[in-house]
Every structure is written in structure tokens, then in C-alpha cells.
Motif scaffolding. Structure first.
Motif, PDB file in Angstrom:
ATOM      1  N   ASP A 151       0.859  -1.177   0.000  1.00  0.00           N
ATOM      2  CA  ASP A 151       0.000   0.000   0.000  1.00  0.00           C
ATOM      3  C   ASP A 151       0.903   1.237   0.000  1.00  0.00           C
ATOM      4  O   ASP A 151       1.583   1.511   0.993  1.00  0.00           O
ATOM      5  CB  ASP A 151      -0.890   0.010   1.245  1.00  0.00           C
ATOM      6  CG  ASP A 151      -1.806   1.233   1.297  1.00  0.00           C
ATOM      7  OD1 ASP A 151      -1.729   2.078   0.376  1.00  0.00           O
ATOM      8  OD2 ASP A 151      -2.574   1.344   2.266  1.00  0.00           O
ATOM      9  N   PRO A 152       0.948   1.970  -1.101  1.00  0.00           N
ATOM     10  CA  PRO A 152       1.864   3.116  -1.156  1.00  0.00           C
ATOM     11  C   PRO A 152       1.565   4.162  -0.084  1.00  0.00           C
ATOM     12  O   PRO A 152       2.432   4.947   0.279  1.00  0.00           O
ATOM     13  CB  PRO A 152       1.652   3.671  -2.568  1.00  0.00           C
ATOM     14  CG  PRO A 152       0.348   3.127  -3.022  1.00  0.00           C
ATOM     15  CD  PRO A 152       0.194   1.803  -2.350  1.00  0.00           C
TER      16      PRO A 152
ATOM     17  N   CYS B 235       9.829   8.522  -2.356  1.00  0.00           N
ATOM     18  CA  CYS B 235      10.735   7.455  -1.956  1.00  0.00           C
ATOM     19  C   CYS B 235      11.429   6.881  -3.184  1.00  0.00           C
ATOM     20  O   CYS B 235      11.131   7.246  -4.321  1.00  0.00           O
ATOM     21  CB  CYS B 235       9.984   6.352  -1.209  1.00  0.00           C
ATOM     22  SG  CYS B 235       8.724   5.509  -2.196  1.00  0.00           S
ATOM     23  N   VAL B 236      12.347   5.968  -2.926  1.00  0.00           N
ATOM     24  CA  VAL B 236      13.062   5.264  -3.986  1.00  0.00           C
ATOM     25  C   VAL B 236      12.847   3.776  -3.782  1.00  0.00           C
ATOM     26  O   VAL B 236      12.880   3.288  -2.644  1.00  0.00           O
ATOM     27  CB  VAL B 236      14.579   5.569  -3.947  1.00  0.00           C
ATOM     28  CG1 VAL B 236      15.317   4.767  -5.013  1.00  0.00           C
ATOM     29  CG2 VAL B 236      14.827   7.047  -4.144  1.00  0.00           C
ATOM     30  N   ILE B 237      12.617   3.057  -4.863  1.00  0.00           N
ATOM     31  CA  ILE B 237      12.544   1.598  -4.786  1.00  0.00           C
ATOM     32  C   ILE B 237      13.628   1.019  -5.682  1.00  0.00           C
ATOM     33  O   ILE B 237      13.847   1.505  -6.802  1.00  0.00           O
ATOM     34  CB  ILE B 237      11.147   1.064  -5.184  1.00  0.00           C
ATOM     35  CG1 ILE B 237      11.104  -0.471  -5.053  1.00  0.00           C
ATOM     36  CG2 ILE B 237      10.754   1.496  -6.585  1.00  0.00           C
ATOM     37  CD1 ILE B 237       9.724  -1.064  -5.153  1.00  0.00           C
TER      38      ILE B 237
ATOM     39  N   MET C 150      12.481   6.395  -8.844  1.00  0.00           N
ATOM     40  CA  MET C 150      12.114   7.461  -7.930  1.00  0.00           C
ATOM     41  C   MET C 150      10.594   7.619  -7.968  1.00  0.00           C
ATOM     42  O   MET C 150      10.000   7.670  -9.046  1.00  0.00           O
ATOM     43  CB  MET C 150      12.782   8.771  -8.345  1.00  0.00           C
ATOM     44  CG  MET C 150      12.529   9.923  -7.414  1.00  0.00           C
ATOM     45  SD  MET C 150      13.516   9.827  -5.921  1.00  0.00           S
ATOM     46  CE  MET C 150      15.139  10.237  -6.583  1.00  0.00           C
ATOM     47  N   ILE C 151       9.968   7.697  -6.804  1.00  0.00           N
ATOM     48  CA  ILE C 151       8.513   7.749  -6.720  1.00  0.00           C
ATOM     49  C   ILE C 151       8.104   9.015  -5.968  1.00  0.00           C
ATOM     50  O   ILE C 151       8.544   9.242  -4.841  1.00  0.00           O
ATOM     51  CB  ILE C 151       7.956   6.501  -6.003  1.00  0.00           C
ATOM     52  CG1 ILE C 151       8.278   5.251  -6.831  1.00  0.00           C
ATOM     53  CG2 ILE C 151       6.456   6.633  -5.791  1.00  0.00           C
ATOM     54  CD1 ILE C 151       8.196   3.975  -6.075  1.00  0.00           C
TER      55      ILE C 151
ATOM     56  N   TRP D  92       3.903   5.351  -7.818  1.00  0.00           N
ATOM     57  CA  TRP D  92       4.224   4.033  -7.243  1.00  0.00           C
ATOM     58  C   TRP D  92       3.719   2.925  -8.162  1.00  0.00           C
ATOM     59  O   TRP D  92       4.456   1.999  -8.499  1.00  0.00           O
ATOM     60  CB  TRP D  92       3.612   3.885  -5.858  1.00  0.00           C
ATOM     61  CG  TRP D  92       3.636   2.456  -5.379  1.00  0.00           C
ATOM     62  CD1 TRP D  92       2.654   1.529  -5.501  1.00  0.00           C
ATOM     63  CD2 TRP D  92       4.744   1.781  -4.764  1.00  0.00           C
ATOM     64  NE1 TRP D  92       3.059   0.316  -4.993  1.00  0.00           N
ATOM     65  CE2 TRP D  92       4.341   0.441  -4.538  1.00  0.00           C
ATOM     66  CE3 TRP D  92       6.028   2.170  -4.386  1.00  0.00           C
ATOM     67  CZ2 TRP D  92       5.178  -0.500  -3.946  1.00  0.00           C
ATOM     68  CZ3 TRP D  92       6.849   1.233  -3.792  1.00  0.00           C
ATOM     69  CH2 TRP D  92       6.425  -0.074  -3.579  1.00  0.00           C
ATOM     70  N   HIS D  93       2.459   3.017  -8.570  1.00  0.00           N
ATOM     71  CA  HIS D  93       1.877   1.966  -9.407  1.00  0.00           C
ATOM     72  C   HIS D  93       2.578   1.885 -10.763  1.00  0.00           C
ATOM     73  O   HIS D  93       2.802   0.789 -11.291  1.00  0.00           O
ATOM     74  CB  HIS D  93       0.374   2.224  -9.589  1.00  0.00           C
ATOM     75  CG  HIS D  93      -0.406   2.130  -8.312  1.00  0.00           C
ATOM     76  ND1 HIS D  93      -0.456   0.970  -7.549  1.00  0.00           N
ATOM     77  CD2 HIS D  93      -1.141   3.056  -7.642  1.00  0.00           C
ATOM     78  CE1 HIS D  93      -1.211   1.180  -6.487  1.00  0.00           C
ATOM     79  NE2 HIS D  93      -1.637   2.431  -6.511  1.00  0.00           N
ATOM     80  N   LYS D  94       2.948   3.028 -11.310  1.00  0.00           N
ATOM     81  CA  LYS D  94       3.677   3.026 -12.592  1.00  0.00           C
ATOM     82  C   LYS D  94       5.055   2.384 -12.432  1.00  0.00           C
ATOM     83  O   LYS D  94       5.515   1.654 -13.316  1.00  0.00           O
ATOM     84  CB  LYS D  94       3.819   4.460 -13.100  1.00  0.00           C
ATOM     85  CG  LYS D  94       2.521   5.070 -13.591  1.00  0.00           C
ATOM     86  CD  LYS D  94       2.733   6.507 -14.079  1.00  0.00           C
ATOM     87  CE  LYS D  94       1.429   7.096 -14.589  1.00  0.00           C
ATOM     88  NZ  LYS D  94       1.590   8.520 -15.003  1.00  0.00           N
ATOM     89  N   ALA D  95       5.700   2.659 -11.286  1.00  0.00           N
ATOM     90  CA  ALA D  95       7.034   2.094 -11.052  1.00  0.00           C
ATOM     91  C   ALA D  95       6.976   0.575 -10.924  1.00  0.00           C
ATOM     92  O   ALA D  95       7.831  -0.137 -11.467  1.00  0.00           O
ATOM     93  CB  ALA D  95       7.647   2.705  -9.793  1.00  0.00           C
ATOM     94  N   VAL D  96       5.987   0.078 -10.203  1.00  0.00           N
ATOM     95  CA  VAL D  96       5.849  -1.377 -10.035  1.00  0.00           C
ATOM     96  C   VAL D  96       5.625  -2.043 -11.387  1.00  0.00           C
ATOM     97  O   VAL D  96       6.225  -3.093 -11.696  1.00  0.00           O
ATOM     98  CB  VAL D  96       4.703  -1.704  -9.059  1.00  0.00           C
ATOM     99  CG1 VAL D  96       4.395  -3.200  -9.077  1.00  0.00           C
ATOM    100  CG2 VAL D  96       5.060  -1.262  -7.647  1.00  0.00           C
TER     101      VAL D  96
END
Length: 389
Positions: free
Chosen positions: A117-118, A125-127, A140-141, A147-151
Motif C-alpha cells: 500500500d503506497p 521514496c526510492v525503490i 524514484m517515486i 508508485w503503481h507506474k514504477a511497479v
């Protein structure tokens, strides 16, 4: 002692090994790199024997691809454990947790990224992979939507990334989510001497195109950068070295520093300096041979260096290839046109773009008042230099 591995062995490193008559492990990469050299390579058995006779001696690898071999063969003095402490970003965060008590981070399995859950994270944040390299899989989020685009992007990247580097270099089963660290970003090449004292060989400022840029396109170093940050960075390196019990140990550490002098550690890369032998920028900029300095325990005379290089900036620019380009379809590169971007090119390295998403590394010198020559590279479309079939 040296272990050579892909992706790149520089001319400076090869020349240094021969001049020092260094102990170099006999493997496929070393045989190819040192072909025509008078240097005698050491078999696995003889290399291990030489190490076990003096496990306190300096060991260096130009690439983290060597970690697997070190894990399996150089375990007598606890070297693999020290490497793992830094390669695993979660383990390192645990090491320095009390230095940064309010720093948010958590780990999550790749298969469970969709379940995060973002709203429960510290955005921005960074993942990134817990064990990673070269900004691969790093995002980078700055929002929940981001977040969803990064995942989604990470899922598309993982299989491709696995084809480029060994599992020990990039372990994509676990990711770490970290709050953003504020300030300018720097990369430091340093080593711990026989007594555990840190010695800085170069400080590189990392230039970015925007706040969400996580690429590695351009790094710079200058007397001004080193003067401003050297002593503050040494203090942090001493604390890390004490906690990890380091001596005769090379590192490449990434740090952010704000205007108040507060430091946040992004990550520490063990057993090497800047990857792809781009640590050689210290040689171009300051006549510091990082391999020789580490092996011989030498300390730079920074005051003399500053005096001889006033108002100069030295850069490393990566000729990267956009992920939308199929590298296998590249027929040729216009290297001369690429080189024309630089008023004082120092070294152009041509890279095997069929194997890696990079066609070149450029080392260059500019006057301090001509930084636009470098900053424009952050936005440049390098695809103009690619000829596709």
C-alpha cells in the motif's frame, strides 16, 4: 591481489597490473585482457594459497561479477561477510540504523510488490533491488500514481536485467523501499588502509536532469568539490569502517549532502571503486592511479593537486542507449560526432553495445565557467549517433 571480470577492464588497469607484477587470478577475462602482457596469471589454487598466506593483504576486483568466486574461495578471513554487508542494502541500513534513527526503509519481495500500500510508505521514496548495480531497476517515486507506474515498469524490466549481469551482482527477488535523501549526490572512491584509516581517492558530483532522474549519465570532479567535502566525508567513512571492521578494503560509496553538512548514505559498493573502471577519472584529473594508491597505501597530496588544477572540472559522461532501442539492431556508432560535443576530450572508450546498453564512456576536461558543455549532455538524445539496420 586482483580479480578481473566483465564488463570492462581499462587500459590503465592493465598497464598498472603489468607494472606492479600483480597477483591476478587466471580466468577468461584476465586471459583476454592481459593477452600479450608479460604478467603471469595465478591459477585458482595458487591465488587462494597466496591469499591464505596473508589474508590481510589488499584485494581488488574491477567488477562485482567476482563476488561469487570470492564467496566460494576466499572465506578464510571473513571477506564474503563484509562484502555481503554492503551489497545487501537492507543489511547496510541495519548497520547504520542508529546513525539515522528517523530514516524510513522496508524490504519487500518482488512477488509482493503489488500488495504494498503506497499510502503506508514515505513518499517521495526510492525503490530498488536490495542487491543491485548501475541504477538498474531503480525508480524514484513522487506520488501514489507514480508508485503503481514504477511497479509496472519494474516487472517489465526484471527479465531483461537478468540477462545482463550475474545473480550475485543483481538479486531481483527482494527490493528495498527507502525515503528520499535530500541534498546533492556524490560518489566517493576510497579505501581503508592496513590500520583501518579511510583514504579518499576521488569525490564525484552526480549531475541529474531533474528531480526524478536516477540515471548515471554524468559525474564530475574538481578541486572545489574535494576541498568542500573531503573532511566531512572522511568522518562518515571512519564511522562506517569502525562498525564494519574494515582494513585493506576498497569501496565506492554514494552519499547525499545538504547545505548544513548533513550526510545521508545511499549505498556502499564493496571491493571496487567506480564501476566499469571509470574510477580512472582520478588519473585523468589528478594523476592519481587508484589501483596503485590502494595497493601501496598511498595518500593523495591534495594541496599540491589543488594548486595545479585551479578552475578545472573533470567529467565522465556515459553514452547510454535508450531502453526503447534494440541494441542488436545497431549497425554502427558515429563516435567522432559524439566526441565533438567536448572541447577537451581526454579519453573515449568504445563499449560493446551489443552486450550492454552503453556505447561509450567519455572522460573530458572543461573550464569551471563552461559547465553548460556538460549539463546539456543530461538532456541530449544520443540516439542521433546510432545507425540502425
Amino acid at each position: 591481489m586482483f580479480i578481473l571480470e566483465k564488463p570492462y577492464v581499462s587500459v590503465l588497469l592493465k598497464k598498472t597490473l603489468t607494472e606492479m607484477n600483480a597477483i591476478v587470478l587466471d580466468n577468461e577475462v584476465a586471459r583476454s585482457a592481459m593477452k600479450g602482457s608479460s604478467l603471469k596469471l595465478y591459477s585458482d589454487q595458487n591465488f587462494i594459497k597466496a591469499y591464505n598466506e596473508n589474508p590481510a593483504q589488499p584485494v581488488y576486483s574491477n567488477s562485482e561479477n567476482a563476488i561469487d568466486w570470492i564467496d566460494n574461495n576466499l572465506s578464510s578471513a571473513g571477506l564474503p561477510g563484509k562484502i555481503r554487508l554492503f551489497k545487501d542494502k537492507a543489511a547496510f541500513r541495519n548497520l547504520v540504523k542508529d546513525i539515522y534513527p528517523d530514516f524510513f526503509y522496508r524490504t519487500v519481495k518482488f512477488d509482493e510488490l503489488d500488495k504494498v500500500d503506497p499510502q503506508q510508505t514515505s513518499i517521495p521514496c526510492v525503490i530498488k533491488p536490495c542487491v543491485g548495480f548501475f541504477s538498474l531497476g531503480v525508480h524514484m517515486i513522487e506520488s501514489v500514481d507514480g508508485w503503481h507506474k514504477a511497479v509496472t515498469a519494474i516487472k517489465g524490466e526484471v527479465e531483461h536485467i537478468k540477462t545482463m549481469y550475474p545473480a550475485k551482482v543483481l538479486e531481483l527477488d527482494n527490493f528495498i523501499i527507502e525515503q528520499c535523501i535530500e541534498g546533492e549526490e556524490f560518489a566517493i572512491d576510497a579505501y581503508y588502509d592496513n590500520s583501518g584509516n579511510p583514504v579518499i581517492l576521488n569525490i564525484l558530483g552526480h549531475l541529474f536532469a531533474s528531480s526524478d532522474d536516477v540515471g548515471d549519465r554524468c559525474y564530475i570532479t574538481s578541486p572545489e568539490i574535494i576541498k568542500k567535502h573531503h573532511d566531512n566525508f572522511i568522518g562518515l567513512l571512519k564511522e562506517i569502517g569502525k562498525r564494519a571492521d574494515l582494513n585493506n578494503f576498497p569501496i565506492h560509496i554514494e552519499i547525499r549532502a545538504d547545505e548544513q553538512g548533513n550526510l545521508g548514505v545511499i549505498e556502499v559498493n564493496p571491493m571496487r571503486f567506480a564501476g566499469w573502471c571509470v574510477t580512472d577519472l582520478a588519473y585523468h584529473a589528478y594523476e592519481i592511479n587508484p589501483y596503485k594508491y590502494y595497493m601501496k597505501g598511498l595518500i593523495p597530496d591534495w594541496e599540491a593537486i589543488f594548486e595545479s588544477r585551479k578552475d578545472k572540472v573533470y567529467a565522465m559522461v556515459i553514452g547510454d542507449i535508450d531502453s526503447s532501442v534494440d541494441c542488436k539492431k545497431i549497425v554502427s556508432i558515429d563516435y567522432e560526432a559524439f566526441k565533438m560535443n567536448f572541447s577537451n576530450p581526454l579519453e573515449l572508450r568504445k563499449i560493446n553495445y551489443k552486450e550492454y546498453p552503453v556505447f561509450a564512456f567519455m572522460f573530458a576536461e572543461v573550464d569551471k565557467d563552461n559547465m553548460q558543455e556538460l549539463t546539456k549532455m543530461l538532456y541530449y538524445d544520443f540516439s542521433r549517433y546510432l545507425k540502425l539496420e
